[in-house]
Design a protein around this motif. Structure first.
Motif, short mmCIF file in Angstrom:
data_model
loop_
_atom_site.label_atom_id
_atom_site.label_comp_id
_atom_site.label_asym_id
_atom_site.label_seq_id
_atom_site.Cartn_x
_atom_site.Cartn_y
_atom_site.Cartn_z
N LEU A 1 -20.69 19.53 32.95
CA LEU A 1 -22.06 20.03 32.89
C LEU A 1 -22.59 20.21 31.48
CD1 LEU A 1 -21.91 22.71 35.74
CD2 LEU A 1 -22.70 20.34 35.86
N GLY A 2 -21.76 19.93 30.49
CA GLY A 2 -22.21 20.07 29.11
C GLY A 2 -22.43 21.51 28.70
N ASP A 3 -21.62 22.42 29.23
CA ASP A 3 -21.81 23.84 28.95
C ASP A 3 -21.47 24.20 27.51
OD1 ASP A 3 -22.53 24.29 31.57
OD2 ASP A 3 -20.60 25.11 32.18
N PRO B 1 -12.58 24.36 32.67
CA PRO B 1 -12.77 23.37 31.62
C PRO B 1 -13.38 22.05 32.07
CG PRO B 1 -10.65 24.45 31.36
CD PRO B 1 -11.20 24.88 32.69
N THR B 2 -12.95 21.50 33.22
CA THR B 2 -13.49 20.19 33.61
C THR B 2 -14.94 20.31 34.05
OG1 THR B 2 -12.63 20.35 35.88
CG2 THR B 2 -11.22 19.30 34.22
N THR B 3 -15.29 21.39 34.73
CA THR B 3 -16.70 21.57 35.11
C THR B 3 -17.55 21.86 33.89
OG1 THR B 3 -16.24 22.31 37.37
CG2 THR B 3 -18.28 23.09 36.37
N SER C 1 -11.62 25.45 39.28
CA SER C 1 -12.14 24.07 39.35
C SER C 1 -13.62 24.03 39.70
CB SER C 1 -11.33 23.23 40.34
OG SER C 1 -11.30 23.82 41.63
N ASP C 2 -14.24 25.18 39.99
CA ASP C 2 -15.70 25.35 40.02
C ASP C 2 -16.39 24.32 40.91
OD1 ASP C 2 -18.31 26.02 39.52
OD2 ASP C 2 -18.14 26.06 37.36
N SER C 3 -17.05 23.33 40.32
CA SER C 3 -17.80 22.32 41.08
C SER C 3 -16.91 21.20 41.59
CB SER C 3 -18.92 21.73 40.22
OG SER C 3 -18.38 20.98 39.15
N HIS C 4 -15.65 21.20 41.21
CA HIS C 4 -14.65 20.26 41.73
C HIS C 4 -14.91 18.81 41.35
CE1 HIS C 4 -13.55 23.84 43.84
NE2 HIS C 4 -14.64 23.81 44.56
N ASN D 1 -7.35 19.75 40.07
CA ASN D 1 -6.01 19.53 39.54
C ASN D 1 -5.69 20.65 38.54
OD1 ASN D 1 -3.81 18.48 37.90
ND2 ASN D 1 -4.19 16.54 38.93
N ALA D 2 -4.70 21.48 38.89
CA ALA D 2 -4.37 22.62 38.05
C ALA D 2 -3.94 22.19 36.66
CB ALA D 2 -3.29 23.47 38.71
N ALA D 3 -3.06 21.17 36.59
CA ALA D 3 -2.57 20.71 35.29
C ALA D 3 -3.71 20.09 34.47
CB ALA D 3 -1.44 19.71 35.48
N GLU D 4 -4.64 19.42 35.14
CA GLU D 4 -5.76 18.80 34.43
C GLU D 4 -6.64 19.85 33.76
OE1 GLU D 4 -7.45 15.01 33.47
OE2 GLU D 4 -5.88 15.33 34.93
N GLU D 5 -6.82 21.00 34.43
CA GLU D 5 -7.62 22.06 33.81
C GLU D 5 -6.92 22.58 32.55
OE1 GLU D 5 -10.60 22.68 34.68
OE2 GLU D 5 -10.65 21.76 36.67
N LEU D 6 -5.60 22.74 32.60
CA LEU D 6 -4.88 23.18 31.41
C LEU D 6 -4.97 22.15 30.30
CD1 LEU D 6 -1.65 24.75 32.98
CD2 LEU D 6 -3.79 25.89 32.34
N LEU D 7 -4.83 20.88 30.65
CA LEU D 7 -4.95 19.82 29.65
C LEU D 7 -6.33 19.84 29.00
CD1 LEU D 7 -3.77 16.18 29.75
CD2 LEU D 7 -6.21 16.59 29.59
N MET D 8 -7.38 19.91 29.83
CA MET D 8 -8.74 19.91 29.29
C MET D 8 -9.00 21.13 28.43
SD MET D 8 -11.64 18.27 29.10
CE MET D 8 -11.76 17.13 30.48
N LEU D 9 -8.46 22.27 28.85
CA LEU D 9 -8.62 23.49 28.05
C LEU D 9 -8.01 23.32 26.67
CD1 LEU D 9 -9.38 26.46 27.71
CD2 LEU D 9 -7.22 27.06 28.83
N GLU D 10 -6.78 22.85 26.61
CA GLU D 10 -6.12 22.67 25.32
C GLU D 10 -6.81 21.58 24.50
OE1 GLU D 10 -3.48 22.47 22.07
OE2 GLU D 10 -3.82 24.08 23.50
#
Length: 464
Positions: free
Chosen positions: A302-304, A296-298, A323-326, A330-339
């Motif tokens: 990148l505007g995907d 999600p953060t990458t 976390s892809d391109s890093h 942050n594992a929790a940050e990816e979940l937050l961004m996904l939601e």
């Protein structure tokens, strides 16, 4: 037998109270006993114990230029303009700098709640495109970095052959990535003993449909299967709308549609991004049992675009995060961004909660751990699919005294960790294979690895 007692633990079946966890000398869980009484002398976790998160998509070298492309270089920046900058950076990576960058990155991952990583590794050769004396030089640097940090790794050497659909020749700035199919299979054979000795997993990553022609894709998958029928296969797919348009122009089909019609996609596969699919593609891909690798953060950086997770879940799809391109580690940050991405696109709240699990953070954590473990090839006997007998002893202990978590029930603590803390700050300790890699929020090699990373980054960006 090693043991730890948790007042609260998140098991594959949900939250449990007073859980005694025991693991053997091989780092595998031998007992999970809810409703237990803490035996004398057994340490008590500082807070809720949650399963360690697999990071199912990583390009380690890209961590060193995270934050350095956040300026407008042309009238309309996109993934493709970012990629040009990334290629310039990739030309300057050395084996020594890659190992230093990856070691620090993997320590960051551990401190942020990841316990394993799938390394999608495509910088193979020297700067002029010639192989190193040892063709596995850069792959071995990544294995050493993971061993030093203490993170479990699934190494995914990348097959990369063309610059676009229809067999377009590679660009000059792609020469470090290029391998023939036979050469890739030879590399896998060369790496197998080192991977096995480290207790790691070896798979293959056909980079994308634009970078691997159909005949090569078929031969590579067949060759990998002959080496190991269970080896994971990861591929970038349908990340960008231009990729979809180019695939249609080449084949008359969309990328996921083409892949499902021409490759033996099954539970071994991880479809990384899969951002742009039709409802039929969502249904067809989910039926294969493949994991959707969402970053999600990458994808935001990148505007995907935004993956339609509710539609995927309606089809029974499995998923995990990377976390892809890093740009963020942050594992929790990816979940937050996904939601939050789902909330923004649907204008609803708690989108990824379920009837059986109304706590959205708990629901996401359980699903991401299961999907990530599958994609990493670490599921089944001795896998990392959660806190259960036979699984790897990988978990994260939250800090129950953290101001954002203090005095809350365990499910709310996890919610606060994901949505209300600084996300790494509420982590007390992280364990991988029964070994504590992070204590009181910090890895033992934090300072030395950070210094080596800064030196490697400075030398990489030094003027010629």
């Amino acid at each position: 037998m090693n043991q730890i007692f948790a007042a609260d633990a998140l098991l594959p079946t949900g939250w449990a109270r007073n859980v005694l966890i025991a693991w053997d000398g091989a780092g595998r869980i031998a007992q999970v006993a809810p409703g237990a009484t803490a035996p004398a002398g057994v340490p008590t976790a500082a807070g809720p114990v949650i399963p360690g998160m697999p990071n199912l998509h990583s390009h380690a070298f890209q961590r060193a230029f995270a934050g350095l492309t956040e300026y407008r270089g042309q009238a309309e920046d996109s993934f493709w303009s970012w990629r040009n900058l990334m290629y310039r950076f990739a030309q300057r990576i050395t084996p020594e700098s890659l190992e230093a960058i990856a070691t620090w990155l993997y320590i960051e991952m551990l401190e942020a709640g990841y316990t394993s990583v799938c390394e999608f590794h495509y910088v193979h050769h020297d700067t002029d495109g010639r192989p190193y004396a040892d063709d596995a030089t850069l792959s071995l640097a990544l294995l050493r970095a993971a061993r030093t940090a203490g993170i479990a790794i699934t190494l995914l050497p990348v097959l990369y052959q063309t610059s676009g659909f229809g067999g377009k020749p590679p660009r000059a700035d792609q020469v470090r990535f290029i391998r023939s199919t036979d050469n890739m299979l030879s590399l896998l054979e060369r790496l197998a003993p080192a991977v096995q000795a480290q207790g790691a997993v070896l798979g293959l990553a056909p980079h994308s449909l634009r970078a691997v022609p159909p005949d090569s894709l078929a031969a590579a998958v067949q060759g990998l299967t002959a080496l190991n029928p269970q080896a994971p296969i990861h591929i970038h797919i349908a990340e960008q709308t231009q990729e979809v348009d180019d695939c249609i122009a080449w084949s008359g089909q969309r990328p996921v549609q083409w892949l499902l019609n021409h490759a033996p996609v099954d539970e071994r596969w991880c479809l990384v991004h899969a951002t742009h699919m039709t409802p039929d593609e969502y249904a067809g891909a989910a039926r294969t049992g493949a994991v959707a690798g969402i970053c999600p953060t990458t994808e935001a950086n990148l505007g995907d675009g935004i993956f339609d997770m509710p539609l995927w879940l309606q089809q029974g799809g499995r998923w995990g995060v990377g976390s892809d391109s890093h740009a963020c580690v942050n594992a929790a940050e990816e979940l937050l961004m996904l939601e939050y991405g789902q909330r923004l696109s649907r204008r609803q709240r708690n989108v990824l909660a379920s009837r059986s699990q109304p706590e959205v953070a708990t629901a996401m954590a359980l699903q991401a751990v299961q999907g990530g473990a599958q994609a990493s090839g670490r599921w089944g006997a001795g896998a990392a699919a959660g806190i259960a007998v036979g699984q790897s002893a990988d978990w994260v202990v939250l800090d129950a005294q953290h101001v954002a978590l203090r005095s809350l029930p365990a499910p709310a603590m996890l919610s606060a960790h994901v949505f209300a803390s600084h996300r790494t700050s509420a982590i007390d300790s992280v364990w991988v294979g029964g070994a504590r890699r992070v204590a009181q929020g910090r890895h033992a090699l934090h300072d030395s690895a950070a210094s080596a990373f800064a030196t490697a980054r400075a030398s990489t960006f030094a003027p010629d």
